[in-house]
Design an enzyme around this catalytic site. Structure first.
Site, PDB file in Angstrom:
ATOM      1  N   HIS A 119      45.824  33.614  45.620  1.00 57.48           N
ATOM      2  CA  HIS A 119      45.643  34.952  45.121  1.00 57.48           C
ATOM      3  C   HIS A 119      44.627  34.773  43.694  1.00 57.48           C
ATOM      4  O   HIS A 119      44.663  33.788  43.090  1.00 57.48           O
ATOM      5  CB  HIS A 119      46.778  36.077  44.945  1.00 57.48           C
ATOM      6  CG  HIS A 119      47.644  35.651  43.973  1.00 57.48           C
ATOM      7  ND1 HIS A 119      48.679  34.877  44.501  1.00 57.48           N
ATOM      8  CD2 HIS A 119      47.832  35.803  42.684  1.00 57.48           C
ATOM      9  CE1 HIS A 119      49.718  34.684  43.375  1.00 57.48           C
ATOM     10  NE2 HIS A 119      48.862  35.235  42.311  1.00 57.48           N
TER      11      HIS A 119
ATOM     12  N   ASN B  30      50.985  47.120  34.298  1.00 55.23           N
ATOM     13  CA  ASN B  30      52.146  47.024  33.367  1.00 55.23           C
ATOM     14  C   ASN B  30      52.119  48.686  32.765  1.00 55.23           C
ATOM     15  O   ASN B  30      51.543  49.214  32.372  1.00 55.23           O
ATOM     16  CB  ASN B  30      51.630  46.179  32.204  1.00 55.23           C
ATOM     17  CG  ASN B  30      51.509  44.684  32.399  1.00 55.23           C
ATOM     18  OD1 ASN B  30      52.550  44.236  33.046  1.00 55.23           O
ATOM     19  ND2 ASN B  30      50.313  44.236  32.150  1.00 55.23           N
TER      20      ASN B  30
ATOM     21  N   HIS C 161      44.883  35.202  36.240  1.00 60.94           N
ATOM     22  CA  HIS C 161      44.910  33.776  36.701  1.00 60.94           C
ATOM     23  C   HIS C 161      44.365  33.890  38.081  1.00 60.94           C
ATOM     24  O   HIS C 161      44.467  34.656  38.974  1.00 60.94           O
ATOM     25  CB  HIS C 161      46.059  33.159  36.377  1.00 60.94           C
ATOM     26  CG  HIS C 161      47.093  33.950  37.304  1.00 60.94           C
ATOM     27  ND1 HIS C 161      48.358  34.999  36.828  1.00 60.94           N
ATOM     28  CD2 HIS C 161      47.693  33.669  38.621  1.00 60.94           C
ATOM     29  CE1 HIS C 161      48.671  35.393  37.818  1.00 60.94           C
ATOM     30  NE2 HIS C 161      48.908  34.606  39.146  1.00 60.94           N
TER      31      HIS C 161
ATOM     32  N   GLU D 191      47.380  29.292  38.073  1.00 59.13           N
ATOM     33  CA  GLU D 191      48.846  28.893  38.305  1.00 59.13           C
ATOM     34  C   GLU D 191      49.167  28.154  39.479  1.00 59.13           C
ATOM     35  O   GLU D 191      48.232  28.134  40.456  1.00 59.13           O
ATOM     36  CB  GLU D 191      49.615  30.519  38.835  1.00 59.13           C
ATOM     37  CG  GLU D 191      50.910  30.434  39.123  1.00 59.13           C
ATOM     38  CD  GLU D 191      51.334  31.643  39.466  1.00 59.13           C
ATOM     39  OE1 GLU D 191      52.548  32.059  39.494  1.00 59.13           O
ATOM     40  OE2 GLU D 191      50.566  32.825  39.950  1.00 59.13           O
TER      41      GLU D 191
END
Length: 151
Positions: A5, A65, A85, A128
């Site tokens: 993703h 957030n 990322h 990641e």
């Protein structure tokens, strides 16, 4: 290696979901984390979807957030801060990180847990790395390696 993703931070999740739905993506799953004060929304193209609620073959992860508990305004993203990322599943996270280190790449967040690591491209885009299947048993030098820089 398998592409998983791309994560982007959003300030208005409803508006962003509507945008991606117009583009042809559909919501696959959503996770609310009250302790961490964030919401993750995963979207995918119909062609990449699997069983309902399951991870799609390729996804966009929207990270919202929540505003601070004290009522202060949420973070305003600038300078690419809203892009998070790219994520990839790897067969052996330790071997992958060692190969990257041997090639001169800094391991910003080592795979201390045998599951997740972060590195950065030459242009500082975070990548990641996630262990396929169950996490590997903790191993040195990874288990005691500190974080380096930001990720």
């Amino acid at each position: 290696m398998q592409y998983l993703h791309t994560m982007i931070r959003v300030s208005d999740p409803d508006a962003t979901v509507r945008f991606f739905e117009l583009l042809g993506l559909k919501e696959v799953r959503r996770m609310e984390n009250e302790k961490g004060r964030f919401t993750l929304i995963f979207l995918a193209a119909q062609e990449d979807m699997n069983a309902p609620g399951a991870r799609a073959n390729a996804e966009v992860e929207l990270t919202y957030n929540w505003p601070a508990e004290d009522g202060s305004a949420p973070e305003q993203y600038s300078g690419g801060r809203n892009f998070g990322h790219l994520a990839y599943r790897v067969d052996n996270i330790y071997e992958t990180c060692q190969r990257l280190m041997d090639g001169g790449v800094t391991i910003n967040r080592p795979p201390r847990d045998g599951h997740m690591a972060f590195v950065r491209t030459p242009d500082a885009i975070s990548i990641e790395l996630l262990q396929a299947g169950d996490p590997l048993p903790p191993a040195e030098p990874w288990a005691s390696m500190p974080n380096t820089g930001s990720w």
